[in-house]
Design an enzyme around this catalytic site. Structure first.
Site, short mmCIF file in Angstrom:
data_model
loop_
_atom_site.label_atom_id
_atom_site.label_comp_id
_atom_site.label_asym_id
_atom_site.label_seq_id
_atom_site.Cartn_x
_atom_site.Cartn_y
_atom_site.Cartn_z
N TRP A 112 67.26 73.28 86.62
CA TRP A 112 67.45 72.70 87.95
C TRP A 112 66.28 71.82 88.38
O TRP A 112 66.36 71.14 89.39
CB TRP A 112 67.61 73.83 88.98
CG TRP A 112 66.58 74.91 88.76
CD1 TRP A 112 66.78 76.08 88.09
CD2 TRP A 112 65.20 74.90 89.13
NE1 TRP A 112 65.60 76.80 88.02
CE2 TRP A 112 64.62 76.10 88.66
CE3 TRP A 112 64.38 74.00 89.83
CZ2 TRP A 112 63.27 76.41 88.85
CZ3 TRP A 112 63.03 74.31 90.01
CH2 TRP A 112 62.50 75.50 89.54
N LYS B 239 76.23 72.52 80.48
CA LYS B 239 76.15 73.75 81.27
C LYS B 239 74.86 73.61 82.07
O LYS B 239 73.77 73.76 81.54
CB LYS B 239 76.10 75.00 80.36
CG LYS B 239 76.03 76.31 81.14
CD LYS B 239 74.60 76.73 81.38
CE LYS B 239 74.43 78.00 82.17
NZ LYS B 239 74.54 77.82 83.63
N ALA C 100 72.20 74.38 85.40
CA ALA C 100 71.71 75.59 86.08
C ALA C 100 72.65 75.94 87.24
O ALA C 100 73.20 75.04 87.90
CB ALA C 100 70.30 75.36 86.60
N SER C 101 72.80 77.22 87.49
CA SER C 101 73.80 77.68 88.45
C SER C 101 73.50 77.28 89.89
O SER C 101 74.39 77.35 90.74
CB SER C 101 73.93 79.21 88.37
OG SER C 101 74.49 79.55 87.12
N SER D 183 63.62 78.09 80.07
CA SER D 183 62.58 79.09 79.82
C SER D 183 62.58 79.54 78.35
O SER D 183 63.55 79.32 77.62
CB SER D 183 62.83 80.29 80.72
OG SER D 183 64.11 80.82 80.41
N GLU E 125 63.46 72.46 74.65
CA GLU E 125 62.36 71.99 75.52
C GLU E 125 62.06 73.13 76.47
O GLU E 125 62.81 73.37 77.41
CB GLU E 125 62.80 70.76 76.32
CG GLU E 125 63.22 69.56 75.51
CD GLU E 125 62.04 68.83 74.90
OE1 GLU E 125 60.88 69.26 75.08
OE2 GLU E 125 62.29 67.83 74.22
N LEU E 126 60.95 73.85 76.22
CA LEU E 126 60.72 75.08 76.97
C LEU E 126 59.51 74.95 77.90
O LEU E 126 59.13 73.85 78.26
CB LEU E 126 60.60 76.25 76.00
CG LEU E 126 61.76 76.33 74.98
CD1 LEU E 126 61.57 77.46 74.00
CD2 LEU E 126 63.11 76.45 75.68
N CYS F 160 57.66 71.32 83.93
CA CYS F 160 57.16 71.89 82.67
C CYS F 160 55.86 71.23 82.26
O CYS F 160 54.96 71.87 81.74
CB CYS F 160 58.21 71.74 81.58
SG CYS F 160 58.78 70.05 81.39
N GLU G 32 52.81 80.89 82.44
CA GLU G 32 53.11 79.64 83.15
C GLU G 32 53.27 79.96 84.64
O GLU G 32 53.93 80.94 84.98
CB GLU G 32 54.41 79.05 82.60
CG GLU G 32 54.84 77.78 83.31
CD GLU G 32 56.18 77.23 82.79
OE1 GLU G 32 57.02 78.02 82.33
OE2 GLU G 32 56.36 76.00 82.85
P1 NAP Z 1 66.09 79.12 82.72
O1 NAP Z 1 66.27 80.34 83.53
O2 NAP Z 1 65.87 79.28 81.28
O3 NAP Z 1 67.38 78.22 83.02
C1 NAP Z 1 67.59 77.01 82.33
C2 NAP Z 1 69.05 76.92 81.92
O4 NAP Z 1 69.33 77.92 80.95
C3 NAP Z 1 70.02 77.19 83.06
O5 NAP Z 1 71.16 76.41 82.89
C4 NAP Z 1 70.35 78.66 82.89
O6 NAP Z 1 71.58 79.01 83.45
C5 NAP Z 1 70.38 78.78 81.39
N1 NAP Z 1 70.10 80.10 80.85
C6 NAP Z 1 69.24 81.02 81.33
N2 NAP Z 1 69.23 82.10 80.52
C7 NAP Z 1 70.10 81.85 79.51
C8 NAP Z 1 70.52 82.58 78.37
N3 NAP Z 1 70.04 83.79 78.09
N4 NAP Z 1 71.43 82.02 77.55
C9 NAP Z 1 71.93 80.79 77.81
N5 NAP Z 1 71.56 80.06 78.88
C10 NAP Z 1 70.66 80.57 79.71
O7 NAP Z 1 64.91 78.23 83.24
P2 NAP Z 1 64.38 78.10 84.70
O8 NAP Z 1 63.49 79.24 84.94
O9 NAP Z 1 65.47 77.84 85.65
O10 NAP Z 1 63.55 76.74 84.52
C11 NAP Z 1 62.20 76.72 84.44
C12 NAP Z 1 61.70 76.75 83.02
O11 NAP Z 1 62.15 75.59 82.32
C13 NAP Z 1 60.20 76.68 82.99
O12 NAP Z 1 59.69 77.51 81.99
C14 NAP Z 1 59.95 75.21 82.65
O13 NAP Z 1 58.67 74.98 82.11
C15 NAP Z 1 61.04 74.95 81.71
N6 NAP Z 1 61.28 73.50 81.59
C16 NAP Z 1 60.96 72.88 80.43
C17 NAP Z 1 61.10 71.51 80.32
C18 NAP Z 1 60.75 70.76 79.06
O14 NAP Z 1 61.14 69.59 78.95
N7 NAP Z 1 60.05 71.35 78.12
C19 NAP Z 1 61.59 70.79 81.41
C20 NAP Z 1 61.91 71.47 82.56
C21 NAP Z 1 61.75 72.84 82.65
P3 NAP Z 1 71.68 79.80 84.86
O15 NAP Z 1 71.11 78.89 85.89
O16 NAP Z 1 73.13 80.04 85.02
O17 NAP Z 1 70.87 81.05 84.71
#
Ligand code: NAP
Length: 457
Positions: A133, A157, A159-160, A210, A231-232, A265, A362
């Site tokens: 998101w 898919k 973010a929710s 993440s 990309e984490l 990130c 982080e």
């Molecule tokens: P997140 O919880 O991992 O959510 C990201 C996406 O993954 C959402 O669509 C989420 O869906 C989905 N998701 C979550 N758990 C999942 C699973 N077990 N299996 C499949 N899909 C899953 O990440 P966030 O916390 O919202 O975002 C922040 C993180 O993203 C931070 O660590 C940030 O550094 C990282 N990020 C990295 C980059 C990069 O380019 N390296 C860029 C931006 C952000 P739901 O919303 O439905 O849970």
């Protein structure tokens, strides 16, 4: 997690959605697979025409899309508008460059006993994109634009908490002229991702998010033997050495840490400063961070809006409180304000030690960790002492130090005397637990291509 738009400035839910059923998901996959067969045969000129129109739509609709993103995830309206403009630029970039990036590459035919030998780049098919998101348009476009220009189809898919931005994207490419179904939004929860990725018609996946989500996608894709790009997270270091322009470094440090309300990130998160300039940098950085205006993200003068999710503000509060309890010094901020919304002030925490959570984790909010080091060796060692490896910033005007930073900082990108940023023209991605693969530029568009060797006798 419910699929819903919740205003982070007030905490109010303003629109809810139901997840697709398995039958509905399967119909979307079937359409994606069918459209792929025709879309892959379109010329680059046809695809480029569609993509330029998509860029034009983004320009024309910039204000509305920006308002939507701000209402769903709280970024300031100025940041949201800049994000839309950047996406339009991305469309034009790949409309212009995709054909050249994917042109056939001749090989040394004589050396392999051929009349002709070359590599051609072909699309793979329907690709699943799981997106976060924080840059709700940019992150998804960064995948979609090169993927569609290469001739793939996309299933998003998102973010929710950003369903309406996701639905906007679901229409956008069709309105630009791409065949209906070439890019589709699937409103689904994270538990339904396995169903999509296990489908044999879905050939690959990309995830920005993440580490936990990355491990889950990679495990499913490993079992299914499908290509992934991940990309984490990151905890980017920001080194300040004695020859640096301290005022400029402190100004950029402030932007680098608080951009997107601290939820990027590639935000600089750990500020590693040489002892000779530590006091001067800490003073300037603290003054700049304290001067930022926190508040309503729709107000034009606001620098920092709320965090996007309630859990996010809880996490950041706990990380700072943990450091405080273990003896860290707070130079500014450090207290969650009372009142509605998920606000957290720009904060600097100094004297961090390895037992504190902030040292290794982080921090996804406007909170900087400040470290004092004796020399460049110690700075590089500390910079590299995390599991992450996304970006790194270094401030020095010394040639030898610049070369060492470029070579020795363990990251997917090193920016010297500037701020880590993504550009369509430069590859973007990480190493270590920050992920693998690259987006953007030529490397990005080739990730979801079959590099096919052709040998002709
Ligand atoms: P997140 O919880 O991992 O959510 C990201 C996406 O993954 C959402 O669509 C989420 O869906 C989905 N998701 C979550 N758990 C999942 C699973 N077990 N299996 C499949 N899909 C899953 O990440 P966030 O916390 O919202 O975002 C922040 C993180 O993203 C931070 O660590 C940030 O550094 C990282 N990020 C990295 C980059 C990069 O380019 N390296 C860029 C931006 C952000 P739901 O919303 O439905 O849970």
């Amino acid at each position: 997690m419910a699929i819903a738009s919740v205003n982070p400035a007030t905490g109010e839910t303003w629109k809810e959605f139901s997840a697709l059923t398995e039958q509905e998901i399967d119909a979307c996959i079937a359409r994606s697979d069918e459209v792929f067969r025709a879309h892959r045969r379109d010329t680059y000129a046809v695809r480029a025409g569609h993509m330029r129109r998509v860029g034009g739509l983004l320009d024309a609709e910039r204000a509305d899309v920006a308002r939507l993103m701000t209402a769903e995830m709280g970024k300031t309206i100025a940041a949201a508008e800049a994000e839309v403009a950047k996406c339009a630029k991305l469309c034009r970039f790949y409309a212009e460059r995709a054909e050249g990036f994917l042109a056939e590459e001749p090989a040394d035919a004589a050396a392999v006993g051929a009349r002709r030998a070359y590599v051609r780049y072909e699309p793979l098919g329907p690709v699943l994109a799981v997106m976060p998101w924080n840059f709700p348009l940019w992150q998804a476009m960064r995948f979609a634009v090169p993927a569609l220009m290469a001739g793939n189809t996309g299933l998003l898919k998102h973010a929710s908490n950003v369903p309406q931005t996701a639905l906007y994207m679901g229409d956008l490419f069709t309105r630009g002229g791409f065949p209906e179904g070439a890019f589709q939004t699937l409103l689904i929860g994270s538990k339904q991702v396995e169903h999509v990725l296990s489908d044999p018609r879905v050939v690959a996946a990309t995830l920005t998010g993440s580490e936990g989500a990355g491990r889950s996608i990679a495990a499913i894709a490993g079992r299914e033997l499908k290509k992934t790009v991940l990309e984490l997270g990151g905890s980017d270091p920001f080194l300040v050495l004695p020859s640096a322009d301290i005022e400029a470094a402190a100004k950029t440090a402030t932007t680098a840490r608080t951009q997107n309300n601290g939820q990027s990130c590639i935000a600089a998160k750990r500020f590693i400063v040489h002892a000779d300039v530590y006091d001067a940098f800490a003073r300037a950085f603290t003054a700049n961070m304290s001067a930022l205006k926190v508040g309503d993200p729709t107000a034009p003068g606001t620098d920092v809006g709320p965090l996007a999710q309630e859990q996010g503000v809880r996490d950041v509060t706990e990380q700072v409180d943990d450091a405080k309890a273990k003896g860290a010094r707070v130079l500014c901020g450090g207290e969650r304000p009372h009142g509605p919304g998920w606000f957290y002030p720009p904060t600097i925490v100094a004297d961090l030690t390895p037992d504190m959570r902030m040292y290794a984790e982080e921090v996804f909010g406007p909170v900087a960790g400040l470290y004092k080091v004796a020399d460049l060796d110690e700075a590089i060692t500390l910079a590299n002492a995390t599991p992450f490896g996304l970006g790194a910033n270094a401030w020095t005007t010394d040639d030898a130090e610049q070369r060492r930073c470029a070579q020795e900082l363990a990251a997917g990108a090193v920016f010297v005397n500037g701020m880590v940023t993504s550009y369509p023209e430069l590859p973007f991605g990480g190493i270590k637990t920050s992920g693998y693969g690259r987006e953007l530029a030529q490397l990005g568009i080739r990730e979801f291509c079959n590099a096919k060797t052709v040998w002709m006798g």
